[in-house]
Motif scaffolding. Structure first.
Motif, mmCIF file in Angstrom:
data_model
loop_
_atom_site.group_PDB
_atom_site.id
_atom_site.type_symbol
_atom_site.label_atom_id
_atom_site.label_comp_id
_atom_site.label_asym_id
_atom_site.label_seq_id
_atom_site.Cartn_x
_atom_site.Cartn_y
_atom_site.Cartn_z
ATOM 1 N N GLN A 28 57.396 -27.054 -61.209
ATOM 2 C CA GLN A 28 57.983 -28.419 -60.959
ATOM 3 C C GLN A 28 59.472 -28.155 -60.736
ATOM 4 O OE1 GLN A 28 56.451 -30.506 -64.109
ATOM 5 N NE2 GLN A 28 55.279 -31.776 -62.662
ATOM 6 N N PHE A 29 60.153 -27.172 -60.678
ATOM 7 C CA PHE A 29 61.673 -26.713 -60.850
ATOM 8 C C PHE A 29 62.177 -27.731 -59.629
ATOM 9 C CE2 PHE A 29 65.738 -24.944 -61.285
ATOM 10 C CZ PHE A 29 66.180 -24.409 -59.979
ATOM 11 N N GLN A 30 61.638 -28.012 -58.356
ATOM 12 C CA GLN A 30 62.217 -28.609 -57.630
ATOM 13 C C GLN A 30 62.527 -30.200 -57.911
ATOM 14 O OE1 GLN A 30 59.108 -27.401 -57.610
ATOM 15 N NE2 GLN A 30 57.784 -28.511 -56.611
ATOM 16 N N ILE A 31 62.096 -30.780 -58.934
ATOM 17 C CA ILE A 31 62.205 -32.061 -59.379
ATOM 18 C C ILE A 31 63.207 -32.210 -60.662
ATOM 19 C CG2 ILE A 31 60.084 -32.799 -58.492
ATOM 20 C CD1 ILE A 31 59.047 -33.151 -61.258
ATOM 21 N N PHE A 32 63.652 -30.952 -61.194
ATOM 22 C CA PHE A 32 64.478 -31.047 -62.401
ATOM 23 C C PHE A 32 66.001 -30.862 -61.839
ATOM 24 C CE2 PHE A 32 61.488 -31.227 -65.365
ATOM 25 C CZ PHE A 32 60.592 -30.359 -65.676
ATOM 26 N N ASN A 33 66.828 -31.467 -62.644
ATOM 27 C CA ASN A 33 68.249 -31.219 -62.633
ATOM 28 C C ASN A 33 68.452 -30.100 -63.283
ATOM 29 O OD1 ASN A 33 69.203 -34.184 -61.360
ATOM 30 N ND2 ASN A 33 68.024 -34.674 -63.209
ATOM 31 N N MET A 34 69.529 -29.314 -62.982
ATOM 32 C CA MET A 34 69.679 -28.140 -63.637
ATOM 33 C C MET A 34 71.455 -27.892 -63.966
ATOM 34 S SD MET A 34 69.398 -24.039 -62.428
ATOM 35 C CE MET A 34 71.284 -24.320 -62.090
ATOM 36 N N GLY A 35 71.395 -27.496 -65.100
ATOM 37 C CA GLY A 35 72.924 -27.317 -65.594
ATOM 38 C C GLY A 35 73.211 -26.018 -66.188
ATOM 39 N N TRP A 36 74.353 -25.592 -66.101
ATOM 40 C CA TRP A 36 74.794 -24.496 -66.896
ATOM 41 C C TRP A 36 75.855 -25.031 -68.001
ATOM 42 C CZ3 TRP A 36 73.631 -19.579 -66.012
ATOM 43 C CH2 TRP A 36 72.715 -19.269 -64.898
ATOM 44 N N PHE A 37 75.863 -24.327 -69.116
ATOM 45 C CA PHE A 37 76.503 -24.430 -70.171
ATOM 46 C C PHE A 37 77.178 -23.060 -70.630
ATOM 47 C CE2 PHE A 37 75.184 -28.896 -70.927
ATOM 48 C CZ PHE A 37 73.939 -28.786 -70.151
ATOM 49 N N ARG A 38 78.009 -23.125 -71.676
ATOM 50 C CA ARG A 38 78.518 -21.885 -72.229
ATOM 51 C C ARG A 38 79.071 -22.282 -73.661
ATOM 52 N NH1 ARG A 38 84.289 -21.197 -68.504
ATOM 53 N NH2 ARG A 38 85.155 -22.989 -69.510
ATOM 54 N N GLN A 39 79.007 -20.944 -74.336
ATOM 55 C CA GLN A 39 79.445 -21.175 -75.890
ATOM 56 C C GLN A 39 80.206 -19.935 -76.007
ATOM 57 O OE1 GLN A 39 76.308 -21.326 -78.807
ATOM 58 N NE2 GLN A 39 77.807 -22.283 -80.020
ATOM 59 N N ALA A 40 81.671 -20.123 -76.314
ATOM 60 C CA ALA A 40 82.333 -19.082 -76.698
ATOM 61 C C ALA A 40 82.389 -18.745 -78.294
ATOM 62 C CB ALA A 40 83.803 -19.387 -76.262
ATOM 63 N N ARG A 72 71.459 -24.044 -55.946
ATOM 64 C CA ARG A 72 69.980 -23.547 -56.358
ATOM 65 C C ARG A 72 68.758 -23.215 -55.120
ATOM 66 N NH1 ARG A 72 67.951 -28.866 -59.325
ATOM 67 N NH2 ARG A 72 66.072 -27.855 -58.991
ATOM 68 N N ASP A 73 67.870 -22.678 -55.446
ATOM 69 C CA ASP A 73 66.823 -22.089 -54.554
ATOM 70 C C ASP A 73 65.560 -22.626 -55.085
ATOM 71 O OD1 ASP A 73 65.063 -21.122 -52.592
ATOM 72 O OD2 ASP A 73 66.284 -19.326 -52.473
ATOM 73 N N ASN A 74 65.130 -23.491 -54.497
ATOM 74 C CA ASN A 74 64.024 -24.152 -55.103
ATOM 75 C C ASN A 74 62.701 -23.457 -54.606
ATOM 76 O OD1 ASN A 74 65.265 -26.547 -56.390
ATOM 77 N ND2 ASN A 74 65.075 -28.044 -54.730
ATOM 78 N N ALA A 75 62.932 -22.825 -53.544
ATOM 79 C CA ALA A 75 61.739 -21.926 -53.207
ATOM 80 C C ALA A 75 61.479 -20.850 -54.250
ATOM 81 C CB ALA A 75 61.897 -21.482 -51.795
ATOM 82 N N ARG A 76 62.703 -20.368 -54.702
ATOM 83 C CA ARG A 76 62.407 -19.182 -55.731
ATOM 84 C C ARG A 76 62.621 -19.780 -57.106
ATOM 85 N NH1 ARG A 76 63.955 -14.435 -53.322
ATOM 86 N NH2 ARG A 76 64.691 -14.374 -51.006
ATOM 87 N N ASN A 77 62.435 -21.120 -57.533
ATOM 88 C CA ASN A 77 62.531 -21.437 -59.029
ATOM 89 C C ASN A 77 63.944 -20.866 -59.635
ATOM 90 O OD1 ASN A 77 60.234 -22.821 -58.451
ATOM 91 N ND2 ASN A 77 59.016 -21.887 -59.724
ATOM 92 N N THR A 78 65.081 -20.845 -58.847
ATOM 93 C CA THR A 78 66.052 -20.125 -59.280
ATOM 94 C C THR A 78 67.622 -21.058 -59.241
ATOM 95 O OG1 THR A 78 65.053 -18.016 -59.101
ATOM 96 C CG2 THR A 78 67.588 -17.912 -59.456
ATOM 97 N N GLY A 79 68.341 -20.902 -60.232
ATOM 98 C CA GLY A 79 69.438 -21.661 -60.091
ATOM 99 C C GLY A 79 70.807 -20.499 -60.117
#
Length: 126
Positions: A28-40, A72-79
């Motif tokens: 269901q990746f293609q229906i999710f929003n995706m975010g990147w976060f970082r922690q120093a 993002r590439d929804n076909a590859r389930n990858t951001g």
């Protein structure tokens, strides 16, 4: 259960680039929003960038806007997170996550519905 696997980090010099990847184990990746976060080190995890399911809406932290690009590439389930003109202050462990609510990703103090992955270390040093 959704799993997140980040990769692509490394050691680079200021001004160089890296491309991070986030593999999502969900059909269901293609229906999710995706975010990147970082922690120093010694700091709280912070929002970096977000993208909606279609890829048509993106948001960035002011500290990375103009230098980083989320996709993002929804076909590859990858951001992805393309990071250009890296600065020493970009050094952190980078994490991705997915959420049905876009506002939740960008609002700060994000409380994830999906457990964090192991992250990928980005070190910018001269």
């Amino acid at each position: 259960q959704v799993q997140l696997v980040e990769s692509g980090g490394g050691l680079v010099q200021p001004g160089e680039s890296l491309r991070l990847s986030c593999a999502v184990s969900s059909s269901q990746f293609q229906i999710f929003n995706m975010g990147w976060f970082r922690q120093a080190p010694g700091k709280e995890r912070e929002f970096v960038a977000a993208i909606d399911p279609s890829g048509g809406i993106t948001s960035y932290s002011p500290s990375v806007k103009g230098r980083f690009t989320i996709s993002r590439d929804n076909a590859r389930n990858t951001g992805y997170l393309q990071m250009n003109s890296l600065k020493i202050e970009d050094t952190a462990v980078y994490y991705c996550n997915v959420d049905p609510e876009y506002r939740a990703l960008i609002s700060g103090n994000y409380s994830p519905r999906v457990s964090w992955g192991q992250g990928t270390q980005v070190t910018v040093s001269s």
